[in-house]
Enzyme design. Structure first.
Site, mmCIF file in Angstrom:
data_model
loop_
_atom_site.group_PDB
_atom_site.id
_atom_site.type_symbol
_atom_site.label_atom_id
_atom_site.label_comp_id
_atom_site.label_asym_id
_atom_site.label_seq_id
_atom_site.Cartn_x
_atom_site.Cartn_y
_atom_site.Cartn_z
ATOM 1 N N SER A 292 20.047 87.082 34.786
ATOM 2 C CA SER A 292 19.313 88.339 34.917
ATOM 3 C C SER A 292 19.119 88.895 33.520
ATOM 4 C CB SER A 292 20.094 89.342 35.769
ATOM 5 O OG SER A 292 19.504 90.614 35.681
ATOM 6 N N ARG A 293 17.867 89.114 33.124
ATOM 7 C CA ARG A 293 17.607 89.574 31.753
ATOM 8 C C ARG A 293 17.830 91.065 31.603
ATOM 9 N NH1 ARG A 293 13.276 85.722 32.557
ATOM 10 N NH2 ARG A 293 14.022 83.748 31.727
ATOM 11 N N VAL A 294 18.166 91.750 32.701
ATOM 12 C CA VAL A 294 18.557 93.163 32.605
ATOM 13 C C VAL A 294 20.076 93.252 32.512
ATOM 14 C CG1 VAL A 294 18.536 95.379 33.818
ATOM 15 C CG2 VAL A 294 16.493 93.958 33.796
#
Length: 574
Positions: free
Chosen positions: A434-436
């Site tokens: 997850s890039r968040v």
């Protein structure tokens, strides 16, 4: 006796008719169908038609969409039963773009991509409409993704968290549980006040009926819209379904400032429908026979997902601010320390940042002693996207999977080998991302004793497990890490339609991470989990309430959890 004619009455009627006479002249381009087949009509005579314009086949009673503008004809994709359209039939332009009905009347309903009901519950009760294709919000209109969208699935909320406004891809082979993850996420929004839209694109009608029944049984249809373009529907409807579902969700995001969730199940079927249409209108194919603009097909859909920035205005203290509008600001745009006069535009503060946002509004408020700051109604909503892509034999480097991976903010990869081994949901920790990340988690979940080191620990466990299969003797430390890894895998297993509250997730992962399960038989871990969560709700509700209130692993929370675990261990019945 003859009736006397009153001339003044006749004059007044004539004057009224003349004054209300509509002098508008309406012109429409009218053409003719040259040929029709496979859901596409080639039409002649629509020289002024716009790309994407809605056209009408009045004799057939169906609509179409101008898809390809060519030198001497227009290729129109037919939205509906294309068998009704025949050669030589009249076709007219409408001057409109395609739109769908939106609003509260759609919640709980099953509709087709044009907004027509499919559930036999009568017509849709709404007068509002929204364009199927609309531009994505710009950078200034967005804010960073920071608020979690809890899926209720331990393996995802702990290791690949999803934030409100994020686009998280669910990818894997057929029958690995992709739809199950999306449905559990929708079911988990019951207490989160998130409006959900489930788009079934190219799925079997029997499967969609099962999905709707599951949502109904769990009470999720109370806040969900289901858009269906099944495998039996024509390619144009399958192509349009995700855009129509997004438009329905955008109404709640833009008009009401609500958080929304859109599930696209699945975009590989939409890409195949788009490829079919494109090849039929002779667009040049490239890799795997897809035209080059198939990336644009998905990017313009997924870019519409965002967390919108909050907007603020300065109002007089006495003003009721339940439904504050953007034009209510009492200060002047461009000169925010001056009160606006007649004809001036009011100042609107966008975003949470230091420049032009809430901080600037607080600074300018000092110039207006009897005023207050109010949030503009309908600002700050979000649209979270969960696109689903089906791979063939785990081939994530194929054209469509790589396209969607590059557009989204992370992916949850489902591994067939894990599913076959009984690990459900079959999330592959190594390739999922997850890039968040931690921004989409509450403080307690991020803590090093909960999810902080979980992903790394599980990745190391998989390597150790592969090493241990060689049959070599293991030292005590390695064996203990292996044993704990096996128990962590058991903890992360979860049944379908059983999403778990994030507070319960934190408690159970904390217990496993701190060694509370080290002496519990691997086969009894699920029993330990169920009994422990029941114990926390019934006998230690104050410890659970403290964690729910603080949302971080403070000293008091850690002490309360340790005491509760110690008190529970003697009560556990294997």
């Amino acid at each position: 006796m003859a009736t006397k004619i009153n001339a003044s009455e006749i004059i007044s009627v004539l004057k009224n008719s003349i004054s209300t006479f509509d002098r508008k002249v309406e012109t429409r381009a009218v053409g003719q169908v040259l040929e029709v087949g496979d859901g596409i009509a080639r039409c002649y005579g629509l020289s002024e038609v716009m790309a994407g314009e809605l056209v009408d086949f009045p004799q057939a009673g169906v609509k179409g969409l101008a898809f390809n503008l060519e030198e001497s004809s227009v290729a129109v994709i037919i939205l509906g039963d294309y068998l009704k359209v025949t050669e030589g039939m009249e076709v007219r332009t409408t001057g409109e773009l395609l739109s769908v009905p939106v609003g509260e009347g759609l919640i709980g309903r099953v509709v087709d991509p044009l907004g027509n009901p499919l559930d036999g519950k009568g017509p849709i009760q709404t007068t509002k409409r929204r364009l199927v294709e609309s531009p994505a919000p710009g950078i200034v209109d967005r804010q960073p993704v920071k608020q979690p969208l809890q899926t209720g699935i331990k393996a995802i909320d702990a290791m690949t968290p999803v934030g409100r406004g994020q686009r998280e891809l669910i990818i894997g082979d057929r029958k690995t549980g992709k739809t199950a993850i999306a449905l559990d996420t929708i079911i988990n929004q019951k207490e989160e006040s998130v409006i959900c839209v489930y788009v079934a694109c190219g799925q079997m009608e029997a499967k969609v009926a099962g999905v709707v029944e599951s949502l109904r049984k769990t009470g999720a249809m109370d806040y969900t819209i289901v858009v269906v373009a099944s495998a039996a529907d024509a390619a144009p409807l399958q192509y349009l379904a995700p855009y129509a579902g997004t438009a329905m969700a955008e109404y709640f995001m833009y008009e009401q400032g609500k958080d929304t969730l859109c599930v696209y199940d699945d975009l590989s079927k939409q890409a195949a429908a788009y490829r079919q249409l494109s090849l039929l209108v002779r667009r040049p194919p490239g890799r795997e026979a897809y035209p080059g603009d198939v990336f644009y097909c998905h990017s313009r859909l997924l870019e519409r997902s965002a967390k919108l920035a909050e907007k603020y205005v300065i109002l007089d203290a006495a003003t009721e601010d339940k439904e504050t509008a953007a034009h209510w600001g009492i200060n002047k745009a461009g000169k925010p320390t001056e009160r606006r006069g007649p004809g001036d535009t009011g100042m609107v503060y966008v975003g949470p940042g230091d420049r032009g946002g809430l901080e600037q509004a607080k600074h300018d408020l000092k110039s207006f002693p009897s005023a207050k700051i109010a949030k503009v109604a309908g600002s700050g909503g979000s649209l979270t996207a969960l696109p689903i892509i089906e791979t063939l034999e785990g081939e994530v480097s194929a054209y469509i999977p790589t396209n969607v991976i590059s557009i989204t903010d992370g992916q949850i990869y489902l591994q067939p080998d894990l599913k076959n081994a009984g690990v459900l949901p079959a999330v592959d920790v190594g390739i999922s991302v997850s890039r968040v990340g931690g921004n989409a988690q509450i403080g307690a979940m991020k803590h090093k004793t909960v999810a902080g080191g979980l992903k790394l620990a599980l990745a190391q466990f998989r390597e150790l497990e592969a090493f241990a299969q060689l049959g070599t003797d293991l030292d005590k430390d390695t064996q203990s890490r292996l044993d704990r890894g096996y128990r962590m895998v058991e903890i992360l297993k979860q049944g379908q339609y059983k999403p778990m509250n994030v507070i319960d997730q934190i408690m159970i992962i904390y217990a496993a991470n701190t060694g509370a399960l080290d002496k519990v038989d691997r086969r009894k871990v699920k029993d330990w989990e169920d009994q422990f969560l029941k114990f926390m709700k019934e006998q230690k509700p104050e410890s659970r309430a403290l964690l729910a209130k603080e949302k971080k692993m403070s000293d008091d929370v850690v002490k309360a959890l340790n005491e509760a675990i110690a008190a529970f261990q003697p009560q556990f019945k294997a």
